[in-house]
Write an enzyme that holds these catalytic residues in place. Sequence first.
Site, PDB file in Angstrom:
ATOM      1  N   ASP A  50       5.449  39.547  68.872  1.00 17.51           N
ATOM      2  CA  ASP A  50       5.398  38.319  69.350  1.00 17.51           C
ATOM      3  C   ASP A  50       4.870  38.068  70.737  1.00 17.51           C
ATOM      4  O   ASP A  50       5.414  37.786  71.725  1.00 17.51           O
ATOM      5  CB  ASP A  50       6.950  38.026  69.461  1.00 17.51           C
ATOM      6  CG  ASP A  50       7.429  36.519  69.568  1.00 17.51           C
ATOM      7  OD1 ASP A  50       6.635  35.740  69.224  1.00 17.51           O
ATOM      8  OD2 ASP A  50       8.344  36.087  70.080  1.00 17.51           O
ATOM      9  N   LYS A  87      19.994  42.319  78.760  1.00 16.40           N
ATOM     10  CA  LYS A  87      19.788  41.354  77.624  1.00 16.40           C
ATOM     11  C   LYS A  87      21.131  41.553  76.779  1.00 16.40           C
ATOM     12  O   LYS A  87      21.329  42.676  76.349  1.00 16.40           O
ATOM     13  CB  LYS A  87      18.513  41.599  76.709  1.00 16.40           C
ATOM     14  CG  LYS A  87      18.217  40.681  75.376  1.00 16.40           C
ATOM     15  CD  LYS A  87      17.268  41.372  74.949  1.00 16.40           C
ATOM     16  CE  LYS A  87      16.751  40.027  73.746  1.00 16.40           C
ATOM     17  NZ  LYS A  87      15.455  40.609  72.901  1.00 16.40           N
ATOM     18  N   VAL A 125      19.375  36.609  78.373  1.00 19.18           N
ATOM     19  CA  VAL A 125      18.839  37.652  79.318  1.00 19.18           C
ATOM     20  C   VAL A 125      19.432  37.178  80.781  1.00 19.18           C
ATOM     21  O   VAL A 125      19.194  36.001  81.290  1.00 19.18           O
ATOM     22  CB  VAL A 125      17.497  37.796  79.423  1.00 19.18           C
ATOM     23  CG1 VAL A 125      16.912  38.776  80.386  1.00 19.18           C
ATOM     24  CG2 VAL A 125      16.996  38.256  78.145  1.00 19.18           C
ATOM     25  N   GLY A 146      16.974  33.929  81.075  1.00 18.86           N
ATOM     26  CA  GLY A 146      16.125  33.791  79.653  1.00 18.86           C
ATOM     27  C   GLY A 146      17.134  33.764  78.522  1.00 18.86           C
ATOM     28  O   GLY A 146      18.204  33.839  78.556  1.00 18.86           O
ATOM     29  N   GLY A 168      16.842  33.233  73.837  1.00 16.76           N
ATOM     30  CA  GLY A 168      16.300  33.371  72.562  1.00 16.76           C
ATOM     31  C   GLY A 168      17.332  33.581  71.419  1.00 16.76           C
ATOM     32  O   GLY A 168      18.586  33.454  71.703  1.00 16.76           O
ATOM     33  N   GLY A 169      16.517  33.789  70.321  1.00 14.03           N
ATOM     34  CA  GLY A 169      17.303  33.991  69.072  1.00 14.03           C
ATOM     35  C   GLY A 169      18.480  34.911  69.036  1.00 14.03           C
ATOM     36  O   GLY A 169      19.309  34.976  68.310  1.00 14.03           O
ATOM     37  N   MET A 170      18.049  35.888  69.855  1.00 14.56           N
ATOM     38  CA  MET A 170      18.764  37.374  69.792  1.00 14.56           C
ATOM     39  C   MET A 170      19.970  37.219  70.727  1.00 14.56           C
ATOM     40  O   MET A 170      20.765  38.200  70.864  1.00 14.56           O
ATOM     41  CB  MET A 170      17.916  38.632  69.627  1.00 14.56           C
ATOM     42  CG  MET A 170      17.144  38.902  68.511  1.00 14.56           C
ATOM     43  SD  MET A 170      16.451  40.390  68.490  1.00 14.56           S
ATOM     44  CE  MET A 170      17.817  41.523  68.506  1.00 14.56           C
ATOM     45  N   GLY A 171      19.778  36.711  71.916  1.00 14.19           N
ATOM     46  CA  GLY A 171      20.707  36.497  72.978  1.00 14.19           C
ATOM     47  C   GLY A 171      20.501  36.262  73.989  1.00 14.19           C
ATOM     48  O   GLY A 171      19.345  35.268  74.138  1.00 14.19           O
TER      49      GLY A 171
END
Length: 321
Positions: free
Chosen positions: A136, A42, A28, A21, A23-26
């Site tokens: 979210d 993550k 996974v 995975g 996303g905006g923060m990093g």
Amino acid sequence: MPALDALPSKIGPYRLLDKIGEGGMGVVYLARDAESRPVAVKILGPAVAADPNARRRLLREVETMRRVRSRYVAEILDADVTGDAPYIVTRYVPGRTLEDVVRTDGPLRGQALDRLAGGLAEAIAAIHAAGVVHRDLKPGNVMLVDGQPVVIDFGIAHVPDSTRLTQTGMVMGTPGYLAPEVIEGQASSGASDVHSWGATVAFAATGRQPYGSGTFQTIFFRVLQGKAELTGVPAALLPLVVAALATEPRARPPARWLADRCAELPLGGGLPASVGPNGTRLSTASVGAPLVNGLNGSRLRAARAGAAPFVPAPAPVFRGP
């Protein structure tokens, strides 16, 4: 710090196996711990890791997840938020996201849909009981494991009494699953998660985004106007989804009440003889027809038919700073 794709095969005691995975923060990763058990790791991206606010947000995520205990929520196992590559480790949840299942196999039906709705409500109730707001909840953040949902990714979750870390005016979340008050710039609350529950269950039941597609502005307008398209939501779930999608936060029922009502859903899929949180009975007359013109049109039709509208008790609201 090296780019994520160039990271060594291990981080801390964890052996990274595969990226699962992003996303905006990093990113996974599927990994294995020192005892070869599968876990999800993550790792913050390089640009985010250099931002003190982002590190604080990750620390808050760790604290948040440690306060939540539920079979329907992926719990935290370990974390290191001080190193060059800060990371958190959670229970690995095998399976597919709700978004992928519905897109590939079609809408959920019968008991599969009931399990999804009830499990998600239980997850939100547990999150709220810990004094946390997820912020979210959406089909891409729900894994299905043996037919049961597990909520993942607390990347933008927050504790209501913590310092607000988002920039002024910045909307965090996914357009079709954001509550009206969040779009308007108000603080997220437990009621905001309930609205996201309604939108997520509607997607699972119909295979459609409840507020349609288009630009952010178009979708936001439909959300603010309460114009959800709910045709195809089963009669048993329809009053719960309608209540959850109320445009006024205090008109939405608490997640705990939703979980209890979902537990009463009959196996045959009919409408249960149930009572609203303020004593108002749920009537098949008020929700018997699919919603073709959105929530407002449905309520008008119910009123003309002489059925008592569903008016839930005020939901508890967690106030952020």
